[in-house]
Design a protein around this motif. Structure first.
Motif, PDB file in Angstrom:
ATOM      1  N   ARG A 182      33.281  37.087  24.425  1.00  0.00           N
ATOM      2  CA  ARG A 182      33.966  37.711  23.297  1.00  0.00           C
ATOM      3  C   ARG A 182      33.020  38.092  22.164  1.00  0.00           C
ATOM      4  O   ARG A 182      33.465  38.338  21.039  1.00  0.00           O
ATOM      5  CB  ARG A 182      35.018  36.736  22.753  1.00  0.00           C
ATOM      6  N   CYS A 183      31.725  38.164  22.436  1.00  0.00           N
ATOM      7  CA  CYS A 183      30.767  38.373  21.348  1.00  0.00           C
ATOM      8  C   CYS A 183      30.912  39.735  20.673  1.00  0.00           C
ATOM      9  O   CYS A 183      30.560  39.896  19.504  1.00  0.00           O
ATOM     10  CB  CYS A 183      29.338  38.185  21.853  1.00  0.00           C
ATOM     11  N   GLY A 184      31.394  40.726  21.384  1.00  0.00           N
ATOM     12  CA  GLY A 184      31.597  42.044  20.781  1.00  0.00           C
ATOM     13  C   GLY A 184      30.601  43.095  21.212  1.00  0.00           C
ATOM     14  O   GLY A 184      30.716  44.260  20.800  1.00  0.00           O
ATOM     15  N   LEU A 185      29.631  42.754  22.045  1.00  0.00           N
ATOM     16  CA  LEU A 185      28.699  43.739  22.580  1.00  0.00           C
ATOM     17  C   LEU A 185      29.351  44.474  23.756  1.00  0.00           C
ATOM     18  O   LEU A 185      30.382  44.030  24.274  1.00  0.00           O
ATOM     19  CB  LEU A 185      27.398  43.050  23.009  1.00  0.00           C
ATOM     20  N   PRO A 186      28.802  45.614  24.202  1.00  0.00           N
ATOM     21  CA  PRO A 186      29.430  46.400  25.274  1.00  0.00           C
ATOM     22  C   PRO A 186      29.706  45.562  26.529  1.00  0.00           C
ATOM     23  O   PRO A 186      28.895  44.716  26.928  1.00  0.00           O
ATOM     24  CB  PRO A 186      28.397  47.499  25.552  1.00  0.00           C
ATOM     25  N   HIS A 187      30.847  45.828  27.155  1.00  0.00           N
ATOM     26  CA  HIS A 187      31.308  44.996  28.267  1.00  0.00           C
ATOM     27  C   HIS A 187      30.334  44.981  29.439  1.00  0.00           C
ATOM     28  O   HIS A 187      30.138  43.942  30.074  1.00  0.00           O
ATOM     29  CB  HIS A 187      32.687  45.475  28.745  1.00  0.00           C
ATOM     30  N   ASP A 188      29.724  46.116  29.748  1.00  0.00           N
ATOM     31  CA  ASP A 188      28.816  46.137  30.897  1.00  0.00           C
ATOM     32  C   ASP A 188      27.577  45.286  30.639  1.00  0.00           C
ATOM     33  O   ASP A 188      27.066  44.620  31.538  1.00  0.00           O
ATOM     34  CB  ASP A 188      28.435  47.574  31.260  1.00  0.00           C
ATOM     35  N   ARG A 189      27.110  45.285  29.399  1.00  0.00           N
ATOM     36  CA  ARG A 189      25.954  44.465  29.061  1.00  0.00           C
ATOM     37  C   ARG A 189      26.333  42.978  29.065  1.00  0.00           C
ATOM     38  O   ARG A 189      25.553  42.127  29.523  1.00  0.00           O
ATOM     39  CB  ARG A 189      25.405  44.865  27.692  1.00  0.00           C
ATOM     40  N   VAL A 190      27.502  42.661  28.543  1.00  0.00           N
ATOM     41  CA  VAL A 190      27.964  41.267  28.542  1.00  0.00           C
ATOM     42  C   VAL A 190      28.143  40.779  29.978  1.00  0.00           C
ATOM     43  O   VAL A 190      27.796  39.633  30.304  1.00  0.00           O
ATOM     44  CB  VAL A 190      29.271  41.129  27.741  1.00  0.00           C
ATOM     45  N   ARG A 191      28.646  41.646  30.851  1.00  0.00           N
ATOM     46  CA  ARG A 191      28.807  41.276  32.267  1.00  0.00           C
ATOM     47  C   ARG A 191      27.455  40.884  32.876  1.00  0.00           C
ATOM     48  O   ARG A 191      27.338  39.875  33.566  1.00  0.00           O
ATOM     49  CB  ARG A 191      29.402  42.450  33.030  1.00  0.00           C
ATOM     50  N   ASP A 192      26.430  41.674  32.611  1.00  0.00           N
ATOM     51  CA  ASP A 192      25.095  41.365  33.147  1.00  0.00           C
ATOM     52  C   ASP A 192      24.556  40.059  32.563  1.00  0.00           C
ATOM     53  O   ASP A 192      23.923  39.263  33.276  1.00  0.00           O
ATOM     54  CB  ASP A 192      24.135  42.511  32.840  1.00  0.00           C
ATOM     55  N   ALA A 193      24.800  39.856  31.271  1.00  0.00           N
ATOM     56  CA  ALA A 193      24.335  38.616  30.638  1.00  0.00           C
ATOM     57  C   ALA A 193      25.076  37.402  31.189  1.00  0.00           C
ATOM     58  O   ALA A 193      24.487  36.327  31.368  1.00  0.00           O
ATOM     59  CB  ALA A 193      24.518  38.708  29.125  1.00  0.00           C
ATOM     60  N   LEU A 194      26.362  37.556  31.472  1.00  0.00           N
ATOM     61  CA  LEU A 194      27.144  36.449  32.019  1.00  0.00           C
ATOM     62  C   LEU A 194      26.642  36.031  33.399  1.00  0.00           C
ATOM     63  O   LEU A 194      26.705  34.855  33.759  1.00  0.00           O
ATOM     64  CB  LEU A 194      28.629  36.828  32.096  1.00  0.00           C
TER      65      LEU A 194
END
Length: 353
Positions: A148-160
């Motif tokens: 829920r950090c607020g950064l773009p979803h595709d980037r958050v997906r990669d970070a997850l």
């Protein structure tokens, strides 16, 4: 946000406080018991040097020199501090360590609360349950805050994807540590493996990867950050092992020689057992994992120093740090990040005793 460690620490603390306050409002209908757990969560995320958040921040900046949404990136970096807080709560219970950053550890605090209120059953069992559940809650929140950090979803997906691996490594590394201590093994290579997976990777290498993934890093950049982050993480934990035996309690927030009373089979201890004479090695091995008074701690410290282990660990720290800095100079990253990461490398490996 310009590079100022104190400013970043303050921003991360604010993000953590805001997030935990939000969780407190959600859990308020559960009443005073849930409130006590959340108050303990506030304590668990308070203080510390925020190295993991800083390495995540600069993992991002290594790829993208400009941060368009600083608040969102701060929240992402704070997720790693929730993971760290979870590991510490569980670690203190597993190590039977009653102190953390100069305050009672979670299991000790809840056990004391049980005794003070005269509740039925075992205070120790109640404290253990509280520590397990708080650690689990913080671990769950770490994932939620990153998502829920607020950064773009595709980037958050990669970070997850990196974050998932990180959590698995930490938990498996912790169990490896517990198993090594249970068997009473003191092998340098095995101790290095424990060090790598229990602490080194999640302290520096993986935070760099999470930040870089949030910025859209390519595989070559991720590999270059590993060449810097993994040896530096190992040097960081070796410094921590020295502090666990020789550190000043006023600085570490832990009793003198805490790693000895907890029976930790660290690289330092393994080297000392290898290098000491038979009688000294037997005395050191027998002293691990039992209550020690000041004189006994001083005696075991003297054994470790006389064995040459402390000097050996210092040499290993220097060699690993040099390897990390050489990799940093060759890494295809921004100049701003390179300079900041040099400073962080020094702060992580040259902490005061």
């Amino acid at each position: 946000m310009t590079w100022d460690p104190a400013t970043l620490r303050s921003a991360v603390q604010s993000a953590l406080d805001t997030f935990v306050d939000e969780q407190a409002r959600r859990l308020a209908p559960l009443g005073p018991d849930a409130d006590a757990l959340v108050r303990s969560a506030h304590d668990a995320v308070r203080g510390g040097k925020r190295f993991r958040a800083a390495f995540c921040w600069w993992g991002y900046r290594a790829v993208q020199d400009e941060v368009l949404d600083q608040a969102a990136l701060v929240r992402a970096t704070a997720s790693l501090e929730l993971l760290h807080a979870s590991a510490l709560v569980h670690d203190d219970f597993m190590d039977a360590s009653d102190t953390r950053r100069g305050r009672p550890a979670t299991h000790a605090a809840f056990g004391a609360r049980h005794r003070e209120l005269g509740w039925s059953g075992s205070p120790e069992q109640y404290g253990a349950a509280a520590a397990i559940l708080l650690g689990d809650l913080l671990l769950s929140w770490s994932d939620e805050l990153l998502r829920r950090c607020g950064l773009p979803h595709d980037r958050v997906r990669d970070a997850l994807a990196v974050f998932d691996l990180t959590r698995s490594e930490v938990i498996a590394g912790q169990f490896l540590d517990v198993s090594v201590q249970a068997r009473g093994e003191s092998d340098v290579d095995l101790a290095m493996k424990v060090l790598r997976y229990k602490s080194a990777k999640y302290s520096i290498e993986r935070p760099l990867h999470v930040g870089a993934a949030l910025a859209g890093a390519d595989p070559a950049t991720i590999d270059a950050l590993s060449a810097f982050g993994l040896p530096l993480g190992e040097a960081f934990q070796l410094r921590d092992d020295l502090l666990g035996v020789f550190g000043d309690p006023e600085v570490t927030g832990k009793p003198a020689g805490d790693d000895l009373t907890e029976g930790k089979r660290t690289v330092l201890v393994a080297l000392a057992l290898e290098g000491a004479g038979a009688a000294d090695a037997k005395r050191l091995d027998a002293g691990l994992g039992r209550p020690l008074d000041e004189d006994e701690v001083a005696d075991l410290r003297a054994v470790i120093e006389a064995s040459g282990a402390a000097d050996d660990v210092e040499r290993r720290i220097d060699a690993l740090t040099s390897a990390a800095l050489a990799a940093l100079e060759a890494a295809p990253i921004t100049g701003t990040a390179r300079s900041a990461l040099r400073d962080l490398a020094d702060a992580a490996t040259q902490r005061a005793h």
